[in-house]
Design an enzyme around this catalytic site. Structure first.
Site, PDB file in Angstrom:
ATOM      1  N   CYS A  50       2.355  -2.032  -4.236  1.00  0.00           N
ATOM      2  CA  CYS A  50       3.156  -1.626  -5.388  1.00  0.00           C
ATOM      3  C   CYS A  50       4.651  -1.679  -5.083  1.00  0.00           C
ATOM      4  O   CYS A  50       5.460  -1.783  -6.006  1.00  0.00           O
ATOM      5  CB  CYS A  50       2.771  -0.218  -5.833  1.00  0.00           C
ATOM      6  N   HIS A  99      11.934  -6.432  10.912  1.00  0.00           N
ATOM      7  CA  HIS A  99      11.588  -5.975   9.559  1.00  0.00           C
ATOM      8  C   HIS A  99      10.091  -5.689   9.454  1.00  0.00           C
ATOM      9  O   HIS A  99       9.681  -4.639   8.937  1.00  0.00           O
ATOM     10  CB  HIS A  99      11.998  -7.028   8.538  1.00  0.00           C
TER      11      HIS A  99
END
Length: 422
Positions: A50, A99
């Protein structure tokens, strides 16, 4: 070989953009296979949640970040390319790997330290493995990220005090309604978020809980386990008058609750306050619902303020988590370098054993065949010397902080054609 991250997240794109970029979990593997078949990547893992849709991939092309960024049309999504260019990012090599490790550790999540993301990374890796989309190098990188995530959970307060989007949703409901004791609730969706939210609400002494899902059978199966009451989606109207909170976290591709449906519910409820928390991406609730009298609608982006408070409370845990990430990044880089040096080890063994066999046969030619004891002793001596000679260089190569450089030195010293370049 370049390691690349291409994607967008809650930090760069609002929910109305992210919901268009979602790739359903059932076709994550197919998407990776398509990218591999088009020679855009050698291997890859696609994570779609999401809050982010990101591709982690290895490619031999020097312009890999740009090529993969431009190949967005190969992803099954609904987002226009012009919108993609506006909100997406591309990272490569060290920046990309850092990351990924931060994502797996929960440091890039909307609610810092939330635990669900680590399981989502594992699931994305499994989906890609199923279609043969993960090679050995990418496996090393992803396993390093997962290892970092586990350590952060176990070794810092982020793990001892887990927080997820579901926690933020419950906190939001409590802020909007005050005391949640004996408040009745409708859960839409039988996934992890709904189940975590229900467990948290139990601690608030919530009242009756209804659960609906894609099928009544699935809703009943999950509701029985959670102590809720399963209902068919079309029967919500029959219980809506008693409901104070709706938490919706389905995987439906379009709105489940449009303006007319919620207006009908509110008419039955005589306009009493109704809190709707939409945790789904794509959204389950039409934005216009927020305009209905008595309805307070929150979507996943509205939880940012809670996330910001969470970050402030957990700043002391972020530093230790980042140190763990640095350690695991170094460990992973060394593992990758050792893999690159492996051909040099193989070539060194072949070269030394070849020299041993040639010299041994030359000297055995002078020993009569009848002197089996002498010949066996000569072979044993040659094998022992070879093993002792190889042990040092191989151990040094494997334990070196820079195995690729050491492999280059060995290659020059022994004339190993198969040694990797420095």
């Amino acid at each position: 070989m370049k390691f690349v991250v291409v994607g967008l997240s809650h930090k760069t794109a609002p929910v109305e953009v992210r919901e268009q970029a979602v790739v359903h979990e059932s076709i994550l593997g197919e998407c990776i296979r398509r990218l591999v078949d088009h020679d855009l990547i050698d291997s890859g893992v696609l994570l779609s949640t999401c809050n982010r849709t990101e591709l982690y991939a290895l490619s031999p092309a020097a312009d890999a970040p740009e090529r993969i960024f431009e190949a967005f049309s190969q992803w099954p999504h609904e987002l226009a390319f012009e919108t993609w260019k506006r909100y997406a990012y591309r990272l490569s090599d060290e920046e990309a790997m850092t990351h990924l490790f931060r994502v797996a550790a929960g440091l890039e999540s909307m609610v810092v330290g939330e635990a669900q993301i680590l399981g989502q990374v594992k699931e994305a890796l499994a989906r890609s493995r199923e279609v043969g989309g993960v090679d050995a190098r990418l496996q090393v990188i992803l396993q390093g990220a997962i290892r970092a995530g586990k350590r952060v959970r176990h070794e810092t307060s982020l793990g001892r005090r887990p927080v997820s989007v579901a926690h933020a949703a419950v906190a939001s409901a409590r802020d909007l309604l005050g005391d949640l004791v004996d408040r009745n609730m409708l859960l839409v969706g039988a996934g992890t978020i709904s189940q975590v939210a229900l467990n948290l609400l139990r601690n608030q002494r919530i009242g009756r809980v209804y659960l609906t899902s894609r099928t009544l059978e699935r809703a009943d199966r999950v509701a029985t386990r959670l102590g809720a009451e399963a209902i068919a989606f079309d029967d919500i109207g029959g219980i809506i008058e008693s409901v104070d909170i709706i938490i919706s976290a389905s995987s439906a591709p379009e709105h489940l609750f449009d303006l007319p449906r919620i207006e009908g519910y509110q008419a039955r409820r005589a306009g009493r306050p109704l809190v709707i928390i939409d945790l789904a991406v794509p959204r389950d609730v039409a934005p216009a619902v927020a305009e209905i009298r008595g309805v307070q609608l929150r979507n996943i982006d509205d939880l940012r303020s809670i996330a910001a408070t969470n970050l402030a409370d957990r700043e002391t845990a972020v530093g230790p988590a980042e140190r763990i990430i640095d350690e695991e990044l170094a460990r992973t880089r060394h593992a990758l370098a050792a893999r690159d040096a492996a051909p040099a080890i193989s070539a060194l063994i072949q070269r030394v054993e070849g020299l041993r066999d040639a010299e041994l046969e030359r000297h055995l030619a002078r020993v009569p065949a009848s002197e089996t004891g002498t010949r066996q002793a000569m072979r044993a001596l040659a094998d022992s010397l070879t093993t002792r000679f190889l042990n040092g260089p191989i151990r040094a190569l494997r334990e070196s902080p820079d195995p690729v450089f050491e492999a280059s030195v060995l290659g020059d010293a022994f004339g190993l054609d198969d040694s990797p370049p420095s």
